[in-house]
Design a protein around this motif. Sequence first.
Motif, PDB file in Angstrom:
ATOM      1  N   LEU A  25       0.893  -1.129   0.060  1.00 27.06           N
ATOM      2  CA  LEU A  25       0.187   0.015   0.135  1.00 27.06           C
ATOM      3  C   LEU A  25       0.829   1.258   0.062  1.00 27.06           C
ATOM      4  CD1 LEU A  25      -2.937  -0.887   2.689  1.00 27.06           C
ATOM      5  CD2 LEU A  25      -2.919  -0.815   0.149  1.00 27.06           C
ATOM      6  N   GLY A  26       2.104   1.126   0.497  1.00 25.92           N
ATOM      7  CA  GLY A  26       2.995   2.322   0.364  1.00 25.92           C
ATOM      8  C   GLY A  26       3.508   2.735  -0.771  1.00 25.92           C
ATOM      9  N   ASP A  27       3.119   1.911  -1.884  1.00 23.11           N
ATOM     10  CA  ASP A  27       3.536   2.201  -3.240  1.00 23.11           C
ATOM     11  C   ASP A  27       2.323   3.039  -3.876  1.00 23.11           C
ATOM     12  OD1 ASP A  27       5.775   0.445  -2.986  1.00 23.11           O
ATOM     13  OD2 ASP A  27       4.562  -1.018  -3.935  1.00 23.11           O
ATOM     14  N   LEU A  28       1.468   3.245  -3.139  1.00 27.70           N
ATOM     15  CA  LEU A  28       0.258   4.087  -3.939  1.00 27.70           C
ATOM     16  C   LEU A  28       0.320   5.512  -3.224  1.00 27.70           C
ATOM     17  CD1 LEU A  28      -2.803   1.487  -3.245  1.00 27.70           C
ATOM     18  CD2 LEU A  28      -1.203   1.798  -5.414  1.00 27.70           C
ATOM     19  N   THR A  29       1.387   6.107  -3.764  1.00 28.49           N
ATOM     20  CA  THR A  29       1.879   7.497  -3.340  1.00 28.49           C
ATOM     21  C   THR A  29       0.790   8.524  -3.689  1.00 28.49           C
ATOM     22  OG1 THR A  29       3.340   7.721  -5.232  1.00 28.49           O
ATOM     23  CG2 THR A  29       4.313   7.017  -3.041  1.00 28.49           C
ATOM     24  N   LEU A  36      -9.630   1.518   5.861  1.00 27.03           N
ATOM     25  CA  LEU A  36      -9.524   0.069   5.890  1.00 27.03           C
ATOM     26  C   LEU A  36     -10.392  -0.702   7.232  1.00 27.03           C
ATOM     27  CD1 LEU A  36      -5.935  -0.555   4.910  1.00 27.03           C
ATOM     28  CD2 LEU A  36      -7.943  -1.068   3.850  1.00 27.03           C
ATOM     29  N   HIS A  37     -11.122   0.233   7.791  1.00 25.66           N
ATOM     30  CA  HIS A  37     -11.631   0.126   9.171  1.00 25.66           C
ATOM     31  C   HIS A  37     -12.660  -0.857   8.881  1.00 25.66           C
ATOM     32  CE1 HIS A  37     -15.346   2.600   8.451  1.00 25.66           C
ATOM     33  NE2 HIS A  37     -14.453   3.486   7.783  1.00 25.66           N
ATOM     34  N   SER A  38     -12.889  -1.513  10.327  1.00 23.74           N
ATOM     35  CA  SER A  38     -13.875  -2.445  10.148  1.00 23.74           C
ATOM     36  C   SER A  38     -13.749  -3.919   9.537  1.00 23.74           C
ATOM     37  CB  SER A  38     -15.589  -1.730  10.249  1.00 23.74           C
ATOM     38  OG  SER A  38     -15.857  -0.731  10.920  1.00 23.74           O
ATOM     39  N   ASN A  39     -12.690  -4.324   9.845  1.00 25.16           N
ATOM     40  CA  ASN A  39     -12.345  -5.580   9.103  1.00 25.16           C
ATOM     41  C   ASN A  39     -11.490  -6.517  10.106  1.00 25.16           C
ATOM     42  OD1 ASN A  39     -12.919  -5.552   6.021  1.00 25.16           O
ATOM     43  ND2 ASN A  39     -11.681  -3.721   6.060  1.00 25.16           N
ATOM     44  N   ASN A  40     -10.751  -7.635   9.626  1.00 19.90           N
ATOM     45  CA  ASN A  40     -10.284  -8.473  10.577  1.00 19.90           C
ATOM     46  C   ASN A  40      -8.782  -8.457  10.210  1.00 19.90           C
ATOM     47  OD1 ASN A  40     -12.472  -9.219  12.033  1.00 19.90           O
ATOM     48  ND2 ASN A  40     -13.055 -10.326  10.033  1.00 19.90           N
ATOM     49  N   LEU A  41      -8.273  -7.109  10.091  1.00 19.16           N
ATOM     50  CA  LEU A  41      -6.768  -6.736   9.545  1.00 19.16           C
ATOM     51  C   LEU A  41      -5.798  -7.105  11.277  1.00 19.16           C
ATOM     52  CD1 LEU A  41      -7.112  -4.105   7.081  1.00 19.16           C
ATOM     53  CD2 LEU A  41      -6.670  -6.403   6.586  1.00 19.16           C
ATOM     54  N   ASN A  42      -4.693  -7.754  10.896  1.00 17.40           N
ATOM     55  CA  ASN A  42      -3.934  -7.871  12.056  1.00 17.40           C
ATOM     56  C   ASN A  42      -2.463  -7.687  11.632  1.00 17.40           C
ATOM     57  OD1 ASN A  42      -2.847 -10.224  10.762  1.00 17.40           O
ATOM     58  ND2 ASN A  42      -4.243 -11.560  11.837  1.00 17.40           N
ATOM     59  N   GLY A  43      -1.545  -7.839  12.787  1.00 18.09           N
ATOM     60  CA  GLY A  43      -0.243  -7.714  12.493  1.00 18.09           C
ATOM     61  C   GLY A  43       0.026  -6.182  12.796  1.00 18.09           C
ATOM     62  N   THR A  44       1.128  -5.640  12.411  1.00 15.91           N
ATOM     63  CA  THR A  44       1.549  -4.446  12.712  1.00 15.91           C
ATOM     64  C   THR A  44       1.147  -3.571  11.555  1.00 15.91           C
ATOM     65  OG1 THR A  44       3.881  -4.817  11.631  1.00 15.91           O
ATOM     66  CG2 THR A  44       3.557  -4.996  14.107  1.00 15.91           C
ATOM     67  N   ILE A  45       1.158  -2.081  11.985  1.00 16.06           N
ATOM     68  CA  ILE A  45       0.723  -1.272  10.918  1.00 16.06           C
ATOM     69  C   ILE A  45       2.082  -1.038  10.076  1.00 16.06           C
ATOM     70  CG2 ILE A  45       0.064   1.268  10.486  1.00 16.06           C
ATOM     71  CD1 ILE A  45      -1.645   1.096  12.932  1.00 16.06           C
ATOM     72  N   PRO A  46       2.132  -1.182   8.806  1.00 17.34           N
ATOM     73  CA  PRO A  46       3.376  -1.160   7.947  1.00 17.34           C
ATOM     74  C   PRO A  46       3.755   0.235   8.077  1.00 17.34           C
ATOM     75  CG  PRO A  46       1.481  -1.993   6.628  1.00 17.34           C
ATOM     76  CD  PRO A  46       0.860  -1.647   7.838  1.00 17.34           C
ATOM     77  N   LYS A  47       5.153   0.365   8.158  1.00 21.05           N
ATOM     78  CA  LYS A  47       5.926   1.344   8.151  1.00 21.05           C
ATOM     79  C   LYS A  47       5.892   2.307   6.936  1.00 21.05           C
ATOM     80  CE  LYS A  47      10.676  -0.332   7.560  1.00 21.05           C
ATOM     81  NZ  LYS A  47      10.852  -0.885   6.333  1.00 21.05           N
ATOM     82  N   GLU A  48       5.594   1.376   5.944  1.00 21.05           N
ATOM     83  CA  GLU A  48       5.643   1.894   4.288  1.00 21.05           C
ATOM     84  C   GLU A  48       4.363   2.798   4.077  1.00 21.05           C
ATOM     85  OE1 GLU A  48       7.783  -1.773   4.413  1.00 21.05           O
ATOM     86  OE2 GLU A  48       6.165  -1.425   5.161  1.00 21.05           O
TER      87      GLU A  48
END
Length: 106
Positions: A25-29, A36-48
């Motif tokens: 997603l960091g490539d979509l400058t 992206l709210h109200s989903n089931n995303l996990n992990g860390t928030i990418p620094k990208e």
Amino acid sequence: MGSLKYLVDLELSHNQLSGSIPTTLGDLTDLTTLYLHSNNLNGTIPKELGNLKSLVDLQLSINQPSGSISATLGDLTILTTLFLHSNYLFETILKELGNLQSLVDL
């Protein structure tokens, strides 16, 4: 993200997405809005995501990311809205977020 390079708005809320937030997603400058709210995303928030210098509205609330808030979010200096509530993030507000002088809704 290939041919989506010039995408401006990405709204994928309430879609039952799971897994980690893609670093690509960091490539979509040119993005100005990322919902992206109200989903089931996990992990860390990418620094990208700090590469998204045109981003005005970032909504990642009501997911399952964990860890700390990436300091690179402080590079999003024209960001006006940042929603991170209802997640498993550490409750630390980084000094880098002090760079978000346009922020009006947190």
